[in-house]
Design an enzyme around this catalytic site. Structure first.
Site, PDB file in Angstrom:
ATOM      1  N   SER A 190      41.631  37.234  37.093  1.00 36.47           N
ATOM      2  CA  SER A 190      42.420  37.984  38.081  1.00 36.47           C
ATOM      3  C   SER A 190      42.860  39.369  37.621  1.00 36.47           C
ATOM      4  CB  SER A 190      43.650  37.173  38.500  1.00 36.47           C
ATOM      5  OG  SER A 190      43.281  36.162  39.405  1.00 36.47           O
ATOM      6  N   LYS A 199      41.863  42.295  39.741  1.00 38.94           N
ATOM      7  CA  LYS A 199      42.673  42.838  40.834  1.00 38.94           C
ATOM      8  C   LYS A 199      43.277  44.200  40.489  1.00 38.94           C
ATOM      9  CE  LYS A 199      43.843  38.336  42.834  1.00 38.94           C
ATOM     10  NZ  LYS A 199      43.391  37.293  41.919  1.00 38.94           N
ATOM     11  N   SER A 227      49.114  36.953  42.917  1.00 35.55           N
ATOM     12  CA  SER A 227      47.696  36.940  42.570  1.00 35.55           C
ATOM     13  C   SER A 227      46.885  36.306  43.690  1.00 35.55           C
ATOM     14  CB  SER A 227      47.435  36.233  41.249  1.00 35.55           C
ATOM     15  OG  SER A 227      46.200  36.628  40.695  1.00 35.55           O
TER      16      SER A 227
END
Length: 466
Positions: free
Chosen positions: A70, A73, A130
Site C-alpha cells: 500500500s 498509494k 488505506s
C-alpha cells in the site's frame, strides 16, 4: 547440530508445504530466493534520506527490489496533488465510486457504486484507512476515467523522478505480477512529495478519520509517538511484509525513512524510529552520497510471504504482542513514547463535491448509477401485456443514507495484521486468492441490479460510467 538427514527432511517438508500452498500465493512467478526462504525471516530493506540535500544517512539493501504494497498509494497521492497544483483538479473535485472501484478487495471504505466523494476526503480515506476502493476511484478520476491512463501516468512519473527500480500495475498496491519497487525508490517518492507539495503535508500526517459512526486510526504508529513524526504511508501484503514510508521534522531538518519487510507493525515502527533517530544525529557534512547516486537493481523482487504468512511468522508476531504488554518502552524502543492523548480525528464522508457531467453538485449518491434503461423485446401475440417502467428511477430501491455501507473490514493489503493463527490457509494468504466480492459495497437491491456480472466478473454498466 542438525544432521544431513534432518536437513533433508526439513527441506522436503518445506517443499511440500510450498507446493500445497501455490493456490494461495499472492504473487505469480515466485522468485527462487523466496522458495529457499520458506519459514525463514528475511532481512529488512531500509534507507534514511535528508529531504533538503538528498543525502543518504543510512541504507541497508535499499536497492533490492521488493513489493511496495500500500505504499503504492503514495504515487496515487502524488499524482492527485500534482493535478491540484496544476489546477487540473480541485479539493472539491468529485471522485465517483465506480462499480470497478467498489469491487476492490479490502481494506476498503465499502461505499456503494455511484457514491460521490470530495477529492480531499478521498485522499484522507486512502492515506489513513488505506482504502483500496477509494484509491482506485481516485486513479480513475485523475486518469480521466481510464485506469490504463492512470497507471501509465504512475510509471511515467516514476521514471521522471528517477525511480528506476519501480513498476506499477495498479493505484493501490494490491498484489499482482509485475509490480515492484525498492526502499530507495520509495524514498525518492517520499522526498519528492515533501519537496514539491509542502502545502499538502497535512494529508500524510492525519492521525485518524471518522465517518460519523466509527473512528479509523492511521496505521503509522510513529505519529504521536516519535518526536517530530509527520507522515507518510504504511503497507502490507504477504509478499512484502510490513512496510512503512515515514517522515519526521526537527527544527529545519526533515528526513524520509523507508522500512520494507518487517514482521509486524511493532518491529516495523521500532526499526523506523531507530534509523530516523540515528539520521537526526548524523553529521551531514561528512556524508557525500546522494540518493540519485545509488545503483539500480535487476531481477525479480524478493517475496517474503514464505515466512510472513507462515504459522512461524504469525506466531512470532503474536509472541511480540504478548511481550509488548510487559515492556516499559513502547515497542521496545527508547525513541518511542506512549501517546498520552486521543488522536486528532478529522471528519470525512460523502457529498459536498462540485458537479460534473454525471454528478450534480453536492450529492452523495448518483441516482440509478450505471443501470441501463430496459430494452423492450418485440411484442408477440402470445405474450402477456407488459407495462414498462416510465423511467429508470422506477427500478431503483429507496436511496440509503450517505454512509450506509461503510465498514471497517480488514483483510490485509495494508498495515493490518494477517488473520489469526487458527485461520484457514487461504485466509492466511492475505486473501489474495480468487475473491468473490459478492454484493458491491455490501449492498444490493432486491432486483440484484447492484451486483457484478458473474459471467464476466465486470459490472453491468455503460463503459462511460465505469
Amino acid at each position: 547440530m542438525k544432521t544431513l538427514a534432518s536437513r533433508h527432511f526439513q527441506f522436503l517438508t518445506a517443499a511440500c508445504l510450498a507446493v500445497a500452498s501455490l493456490g494461495a500465493m499472492p504473487i505469480a512467478g515466485r522468485d527462487s530466493r523466496a522458495m529457499a526462504a520458506e519459514d525463514t525471516a528475511q532481512p529488512m530493506a531500509s534507507i534514511v534520506v535528508d529531504v533538503e540535500t538528498g543525502k543518504v544517512l543510512s541504507q541497508d539493501r535499499a536497492t533490492e527490489r521488493r513489493y511496495p504494497a500500500s505504499t503504492t498509494k503514495l504515487m496515487t497521492a502524488y499524482l492527485a496533488l500534482k493535478a491540484l497544483h496544476e489546477e487540473r483538479a480541485a479539493l472539491d473535485t468529485p471522485v465517483v465510486m465506480t462499480r470497478r472501484a467498489a469491487a476492490e478487495p479490502p481494506s476498503k471504505m465499502g461505499y456503494q457504486p455511484g457514491s460521490v466523494i470530495r477529492l480531499d476526503n478521498a485522499l484522507r480515506m486512502m492515506l489513513v484507512k488505506s482504502a483500496n476502493d477509494v484509491a482506485y476511484a481516485i486513479g480513475q478520476t485523475i486518469g480521466d476515467g481510464s485506469m490504463e491512463n492512470f497507471v501509465a501516468m504512475m510509471n511515467d512519473t516514476a521514471k521522471r523522478l528517477g525511480m528506476l527500480d519501480t513498476r506499477f500495475i495498479n493505484p493501490n498496491g494490491l498484489p499482482g505480477d509485475g509490480q515492484y519497487s525498492s526502499a530507495k525508490d520509495l524514498a525518492i517518492l517520499g522526498v519528492a512529495i515533501r519537496r514539491e507539495f509542502p502545502a499538502f503535508s497535512d494529508f500524510f500526517n492525519t492521525e485518524a478519520i471518522s465517518n460519523g459512526k466509527r473512528v479509523m486510526n492511521n496505521g503509522n504508529k510513529l505519529l504521536g509517538r516519535f518526536d517530530g513524526a509527520d507522515g507518510m504511508k504504511t503497507g502490507y501484503i504477504c509478499a512484502s511484509g510490513f512496510n512503512l514510508v515515514s517522515s519526521a521534522t526537527r527544527g529545519a531538518s526533515t528526513l524520509v525513512a523507508v522500512v520494507i519487510g518487517a514482521n509486524g507493525t511493532i518491529e516495523r515502527e521500532r526499526n523506523a524510529a531507530e534509523i530516523l533517530e540515528a539520521g537526526f544525529k548524523a553529521d551531514l557534512a561528512k556524508i557525500d552520497t546522494t540518493i540519485d547516486e545509488l545503483p539500480t537493481a535487476s531481477g525479480e523482487p524478493l517475496d517474503v510471504s514464505g515466512y510472513i504468512c507462515s504459522s512461524k511468522g504469525r506466531s512470532a508476531r503474536a509472541n511480540e504482542r504478548v511481550e509488548e504488554k510487559e515492556r516499559e518502552e513502547v515497542y521496545g524502543s527508547p525513541y518511542l513514547k506512549e501517546m498520552d492523548r486521543a488522536p486528532v480525528v478529522l471528519q470525512v464522508g460523502l457529498g459536498g463535491a462540485a458537479g460534473n457531467a454525471i454528478a450534480a453538485p453536492g450529492i452523495s449518491l448518483i441516482s440509478a448509477y450505471g443501470i441501463p434503461l430496459p430494452t423492450p423485446r418485440p411484442s408477440r401475440s402470445e405474450d402477456v401485456a407488459l407495462t414498462l417502467p416510465e423511467s429508470v428511477n422506477a427500478l431503483v430501491p429507496p436511496v440509503v443514507a450517505a454512509d450506509v455501507g461503510v465498514f471497517d473490514q480488514v483483510v490485509g493489503g495494508d498495515e493490518n495484521e494477517p488473520p489469526p493463527l487458527d485461520a484457514a490457509p487461504a485466509e492466511a494468504a492475505d486473501m489474495t486468492v480468487s475473491i468473490d466480492p459478492g454484493p458491491v459495497g455490501g449492498k444490493t437491491s432486491r432486483f440484484g441490479i447492484y451486483r457484478d456480472d458473474p459471467a464476466t466478473g465486470l459490472a453491468r454498466q455503460p463503459a462511460a460510467l465505469r
